[in-house]
Structure formats: C-alpha cells, structure tokens
Design a protein around this motif. Structure first.
Motif, short mmCIF file in Angstrom:
data_model
loop_
_atom_site.label_atom_id
_atom_site.label_comp_id
_atom_site.label_asym_id
_atom_site.label_seq_id
_atom_site.Cartn_x
_atom_site.Cartn_y
_atom_site.Cartn_z
N ASN A 14 -35.07 -149.95 16.34
CA ASN A 14 -35.70 -148.73 15.83
C ASN A 14 -35.64 -147.59 16.84
O ASN A 14 -35.55 -146.42 16.48
N ARG A 15 -35.68 -147.93 18.13
CA ARG A 15 -35.58 -146.91 19.17
C ARG A 15 -34.23 -146.22 19.11
O ARG A 15 -34.11 -145.00 19.33
N LEU A 16 -33.18 -146.99 18.85
CA LEU A 16 -31.84 -146.41 18.76
C LEU A 16 -31.75 -145.46 17.57
O LEU A 16 -31.15 -144.39 17.67
N VAL A 17 -32.33 -145.85 16.46
CA VAL A 17 -32.31 -144.99 15.27
C VAL A 17 -33.06 -143.70 15.54
O VAL A 17 -32.65 -142.62 15.10
N GLU A 18 -34.16 -143.80 16.28
CA GLU A 18 -34.93 -142.60 16.62
C GLU A 18 -34.13 -141.67 17.53
O GLU A 18 -34.20 -140.45 17.41
N LEU A 19 -33.35 -142.24 18.44
CA LEU A 19 -32.53 -141.43 19.33
C LEU A 19 -31.45 -140.70 18.56
O LEU A 19 -31.23 -139.50 18.74
N SER A 20 -30.76 -141.43 17.69
CA SER A 20 -29.66 -140.86 16.91
C SER A 20 -29.33 -141.79 15.76
O SER A 20 -29.13 -142.99 15.98
N PRO A 21 -29.25 -141.27 14.54
CA PRO A 21 -28.92 -142.12 13.38
C PRO A 21 -27.57 -142.83 13.54
O PRO A 21 -27.36 -143.90 12.98
N ASP A 22 -26.65 -142.21 14.30
CA ASP A 22 -25.31 -142.79 14.42
C ASP A 22 -25.18 -143.76 15.59
O ASP A 22 -24.19 -144.50 15.67
N LEU A 23 -26.15 -143.77 16.49
CA LEU A 23 -26.01 -144.54 17.71
C LEU A 23 -25.98 -146.04 17.45
O LEU A 23 -25.13 -146.76 18.01
N LEU A 24 -26.87 -146.53 16.60
CA LEU A 24 -26.87 -147.96 16.30
C LEU A 24 -25.58 -148.36 15.60
O LEU A 24 -25.01 -149.42 15.88
N ASN A 25 -25.10 -147.52 14.69
CA ASN A 25 -23.82 -147.80 14.03
C ASN A 25 -22.69 -147.94 15.05
O ASN A 25 -21.81 -148.80 14.91
N THR A 26 -22.72 -147.09 16.07
CA THR A 26 -21.70 -147.16 17.11
C THR A 26 -21.77 -148.49 17.85
O THR A 26 -20.75 -149.14 18.10
N PRO A 250 -30.92 -137.78 29.49
CA PRO A 250 -29.64 -137.10 29.28
C PRO A 250 -29.56 -136.53 27.86
O PRO A 250 -30.30 -136.95 26.97
N GLN A 251 -28.67 -135.58 27.66
CA GLN A 251 -28.48 -135.02 26.33
C GLN A 251 -27.91 -136.07 25.39
O GLN A 251 -27.19 -136.99 25.81
N LEU A 252 -28.21 -135.91 24.12
CA LEU A 252 -27.82 -136.90 23.13
C LEU A 252 -26.30 -137.08 23.07
O LEU A 252 -25.80 -138.19 22.88
N LYS A 253 -25.55 -135.99 23.22
CA LYS A 253 -24.09 -136.12 23.15
C LYS A 253 -23.56 -137.01 24.27
O LYS A 253 -22.57 -137.73 24.08
N SER A 254 -24.22 -136.98 25.43
CA SER A 254 -23.81 -137.84 26.54
C SER A 254 -24.13 -139.30 26.25
O SER A 254 -23.33 -140.20 26.53
N VAL A 255 -25.31 -139.54 25.65
CA VAL A 255 -25.70 -140.90 25.29
C VAL A 255 -24.74 -141.46 24.24
O VAL A 255 -24.30 -142.61 24.33
N ASN A 256 -24.39 -140.64 23.26
CA ASN A 256 -23.48 -141.08 22.20
C ASN A 256 -22.11 -141.45 22.76
O ASN A 256 -21.48 -142.42 22.31
N TYR A 257 -21.63 -140.67 23.72
CA TYR A 257 -20.30 -140.97 24.28
C TYR A 257 -20.33 -142.27 25.08
O TYR A 257 -19.40 -143.07 25.01
#
Length: 342
Positions: A14-26, A250-257
């Motif tokens: 759930n923490r990942l989903v809160e950070l970004s909807p796409d992050l858990l999918n990644t 860090p910014q979300l775009k950095s976390v996503n990458y």
C-alpha cells in the motif's frame, strides 16, 4: 530517524501505491515474458498462498489487487511468516536466510580483494556475550592507487538465489527482523551508496552516481514473493539513503526510474537452467504427411542432458546498461543471461 522495530520490515505494498500508482506495477513486471504494449508480471512460483483462493495459485501472476488494500499484508518477509511455512520452504525450496553478520563477513572478503586491505567499511567483532556483530569504520573511505570511488560504484556485483537480497541491502536482519539504521548497513549496494554520499555534494551528482550503482547490482530468485520483497528492499533503500544525505525524500521521477532499473536487474529465474521457472516441458506438434497428421511429443533436451543451452523453456532476458543496443542506438542492450556464462 526510523526506530528499530519489526514493524519497519513489514514493507506494505500500500505504501508503494501511495507513492505512485505505477510504481508497484513496475516492481511486479517480468521483462522476459512481457511484450510491447502487454505487461506480464512475475508469478507466485509457490503454493503457500493457494488457500487464499483465485489468483494465488502457483502459476498465477502476482497482481496489485492481490497484495494491496485489505490484502496489504499478504506478502511478508520470511521472519514474519508462520514457522510451519518457514520450515516447508526450507525443505522444499532450500530457502535458508543468512544472518546479517555472516553477510557482512562475506561481503568484507569481496571488498578486501578489491581494496587490497582489510576492514574497509567495518571490523567484525564478537561481544562479551558471544554475539557476532561489527564496528563501523566512521572515517571516509579511501581508495587504492589506480582506483576511484566511481570505479567502485560501477563494479558489477550479483547475488544468486537472492531471497530477500540480504547480501545487496541490509535494511533488516532477515533472521531476527531487527531493523538496521542506514549508517550500519553492510550490503554490497549499501556500501556503494555510502561511498556515493561521501563523495557527492549535490542532489544531481548523487542521483547520477546512484543510478550507476543500481545498474551494477544484479540478483535472481525463483519464488515471486521473495523476489518482490527483494525489489522493494532495494527501492526503499534508495529513498532512505537519499533522505539520510539530503534530509528530504527524492522526487517521484527519480524513485520511478530506480524502480525501473530494479525491475530489470532483479529478476525471476531458475538459476540452474537460466529460464523462467517451470517453463521447460513437453512440446506437442502436429506434423502433416501423405497419410494425415501425426502428433509428435518432444521432451526438453536441456533437462534430459543437463545442458543449460538446450532448454526449451523461456530463457531469461536482462539488460547490459553499458552496451549499446544496435536496434535503437541507445545504451542498454537486452541479452540472455546464459550468454554471460562462459
């Protein structure tokens, strides 16, 4: 500062989903079986969850809705699993988790060979009560002649059959559940991130070096739940080290990458065959001739002859981030893992 408590190791999706909807999918993506426009996820590869019903079967993909919301505590670190489950996984899958002090001792040997000296990051000690632990070297890490901190950050490292990846990142001791503060961590990636923090001043410099560090760390695992926990541990380590260095997230775009890099570098594989687990098997083919059609059945030659290059399963694909892809002209070439084996 994060307190030392087992609650901190219960990485809730759930923490990942809160950070970004796409992050858990990644973090759930399997790059070997995915195709352009169609994502395929890592699969459970264990029967431990089948009692939960549809979607939790051995061969079922791990989907976000199965492990979030009211299902947010379905996937738990080994230390929090029931003792019966731990025993069964050890018996059936040879799942054995290593105490942090042993991981540290073995990682120290790797660094001793690279630095050509002992006790670079810490010194192994035994306390009066017989507990094995380590004393952190609080001095800035110095490098041998002819080698730089950037060389160390870019040096490739891999953990085989990684489980929750305790040799790469040590957010918690996988055998006790004790949370380990950033400044005391001993994983191979932890050491790279420490060196980066000691040798960079700006966020941009730190992020660029951290991306190099993550691109140099590889690991594979059979069971999908452990693989997801390993990927999550690497991702949250990135956030924690950045926060420790700069006092903010860090910014979300950095976390996503970073999540994208992790999804490539920590993958699901049968390590003895180099293929997606359970993807070898009988192949049936209808062959037409003058007298009609005949069904032929062939077995996996690789399994029959124990030849890693002859399997009929799906060979796992990873990414060489430094090589150029001829098709795109960009850095990051897709290669079969077995092609790295000489």
């Amino acid at each position: 500062m994060i307190e030392k408590t087992t609650e901190n190791i219960d990485i809730q999706e759930n923490r990942l989903v809160e950070l970004s909807p796409d992050l858990l999918n990644t973090l759930l993506k399997d790059h070997t079986t995915s195709r352009e426009g169609e994502q395929c996820n890592i699969f459970w590869a264990t029967s431990d969850y089948e009692h939960l019903g549809d979607g939790y079967e051995y061969h079922s993909p791990i989907l976000p809705e199965l492990i979030t919301g009211k299902n947010g505590n379905v996937v738990m670190p080994r230390v929090m699993k029931h003792k019966t489950t731990q025993t069964a996984r050890s018996r059936e899958m040879a799942e054995v988790f290593t105490p942090s002090w042993i991981c540290n001792a073995q990682n120290n040997l790797i660094d001793e060979a690279w630095f050509d000296r002992k006790d670079v990051f810490n010194k192994e000690i035994t306390t009066d009560d017989g507990t094995n632990t380590w004393q952190v070297n609080e001095e800035r890490i110095t490098f041998p002649e002819g080698k730089t901190w950037k060389d160390y950050v870019r040096e490739n490292r891999m953990e085989i059959t990684c489980g929750e990846a305790p040799y790469l990142v040590s957010r918690y001791d996988t055998t006790t559940g004790d949370f380990i503060p950033v400044e005391r961590r001993i994983g191979l990636l932890d050491r790279k991130l420490r060196v980066i923090s000691e040798n960079t001043a700006t966020s941009g410099e730190w992020l660029e070096a951290a991306q190099d560090a993550y691109k140099s760390i590889y690991a594979y695992e059979w069971q999908g739940d452990s693989l997801l926990l390993a990927r999550e541990a690497l991702l949250f380590s990135f956030i924690e080290y950045y926060r420790s260095k700069f006092g903010k997230d860090p910014q979300l775009k950095s976390v996503n990458y970073i999540g994208y890099i992790i999804s490539w570098n920590v993958w699901q594989m049968d390590g003895l065959k180099g293929v997606v687990p359970n993807s070898c098997g009988e192949r049936r083919e209808l062959v037409a001739d003058l007298f009609g059609t005949t069904e032929t059945v062939s077995q996996c030659e690789g399994c029959l002859k124990n030849n890693i290059r002859k399997h009929n399963g799906t060979y796992c694909i990873i990414k060489d981030w430094r090589a150029t892809d001829k098709a795109t002209g960009k850095k990051g070439k897709r290669i079969r893992f077995i092609d790295l084996i000489k």
